[in-house]
Design a protein around this motif. Structure first.
Motif, PDB file in Angstrom:
ATOM      1  N   ARG A 134       0.531  -1.407   0.499  1.00  0.00           N
ATOM      2  CA  ARG A 134      -0.067  -0.169   0.325  1.00  0.00           C
ATOM      3  C   ARG A 134       0.949   1.156  -0.328  1.00  0.00           C
ATOM      4  N   ASP A 135       1.943   1.198   1.034  1.00  0.00           N
ATOM      5  CA  ASP A 135       2.580   2.215   0.617  1.00  0.00           C
ATOM      6  C   ASP A 135       3.546   2.674  -0.435  1.00  0.00           C
TER       7      ASP A 135
ATOM      8  N   LYS B 293       1.997   4.008  -2.760  1.00  0.00           N
ATOM      9  CA  LYS B 293       1.153   5.707  -2.517  1.00  0.00           C
ATOM     10  C   LYS B 293       2.469   6.500  -3.483  1.00  0.00           C
TER      11      LYS B 293
END
Length: 357
Positions: free
Chosen positions: A6-7, A10
């Motif tokens: 998820r990071d 981003k």
């Protein structure tokens, strides 16, 4: 420990957004650097080969720059003025040529004299559109001081950028490679190697094919005696990177102009058509197989979509970046499809069933 997916998503999304916004707001400013980088990428294999022959990188770059300068001087003295002159004349006479076509059709199809005829109304509308667009497109390009200034800025900056990037190309690649995330570096290198293979096949291979065919079309059409043969040949060679489109559009334009100039002289018209037939035979059987290979990895439809989308969004710089970005997207999609087919999401319980059997 690697960052969670998820990071990572981003960060890569933020990078993509910054890249898109930079192209959106600074496209005109970055244009000379993009063109210079493309030239350096195109010439890098020549510099590498010269280094293998014993020259230093500086000497190889200087020799390439000298050869390019000589070619540019010859083009500037002999070809470019004629090309610009013929282009201006062709734009100027386009409405008259269309009027001649309309008269030609009405003489042979009397029903077109009927003002209520749908075909006649369409022809009149197209003629009016050509007349308006000729003034709208041609005069600002030729008379705008800003356009002339931008041209000379490109003429100065692009060669400087190309020389410096060609000189430092290997070091730029090494420094970029050193910045890759360590956990993902092998996969990124593999993807970039595939992107480079397909993009070099397209840009270098098809660029050479376009140059050869454009030169052939221009010289052959001028020898046949076709008016505006240099422009038609240049145009046909320029769009040869889209399979069959260069020959179809260039051939249609050349034969269309030939019908006005050589009407009744079927030998000359046959020679004009033969120029493009011979060019297609040479491209399909000699040039493309040897210079590009069997597959360039870019489907013509995918290429047209990329050119249309990036050209509409980012303008001219979008057209320049359409091929590299389309190639990268295609390679990444293929990689994702391969990963998906190896995943449990795709295979499900088939692996377990095979083990049981």
């Amino acid at each position: 420990m690697a960052l969670p997916i998820r990071d990572q998503f981003k960060y890569w999304s933020a990078f993509t957004l910054v890249f898109v916004l930079t192209l959106w707001y600074l496209g005109d400013v970055l244009l000379p650097f993009v063109i210079g980088g493309a030239i350096a990428y195109f010439l890098d294999p020549i510099a590498d080969r010269l280094e293998n022959f014993g020259l230093s990188r500086i000497a190889a770059t200087a020799l390439i720059a000298l050869m390019c300068l000589m070619i540019f001087v010859v083009l500037a003295l002999l070809v470019i003025p004629s090309l610009i002159s013929q282009t201006v004349q062709l734009f100027s006479v386009a409405p008259q040529l269309f009027n001649d076509l309309q008269k030609f059709l009405t003489d042979r199809f009397p029903t077109l004299h009927d003002d209520s005829s749908l075909l006649r109304q369409s022809l009149l509308s197209i003629g009016a559109f050509l007349q308006s667009q000729t003034d709208k497109l041609l005069h600002p390009i030729l008379n705008s001081a800003a356009s002339i200034l931008n041209f000379f800025v490109l003429l100065i900056i692009v060669p400087v950028v190309a020389v410096y990037m060609l000189l430092d190309w290997d070091r730029l690649i090494e420094r970029t490679d050193a910045l890759l995330p360590l956990d993902h570096a092998p996969i990124i290198r593999e993807l970039f190697a595939e992107i480079d293979r397909k993009m070099s096949s397209f840009i270098r291979g098809m660029g050479t094919v376009c140059l050869i065919l454009g030169t052939y079309y221009a010289i052959a059409l001028m020898l046949v005696g076709l008016d505006y043969g240099l422009v038609v040949g240049f145009f046909a060679g320029l769009i040869t990177f889209i399979p069959y489109l260069g020959a179809l559009l260039g051939g249609a334009l050349a034969i269309g102009l030939g019908l006005f100039q050589f009407w009744g002289d079927w030998i000359s018209l046959s020679l004009v058509a033969g120029v493009f037939i011979l060019g297609q035979i040479a491209e399909g059987n000699i040039l493309t197989p040897r210079l590009v290979g069997k597959s360039i990895g870019l489907h013509p439809i995918w290429l047209l979509i990329a050119l249309s989308v990036f050209g509409a969004i980012f303008g001219f710089i979008g057209l320049l970046l359409a091929v590299p970005i389309a190639t990268a997207i295609g390679v990444i999609i293929n990689f994702c499809v391969t990963q998906y087919k190896d995943s449990r999401l795709y295979r499900g319980l088939s692996d377990q069933n095979e083990d049981v059997i």
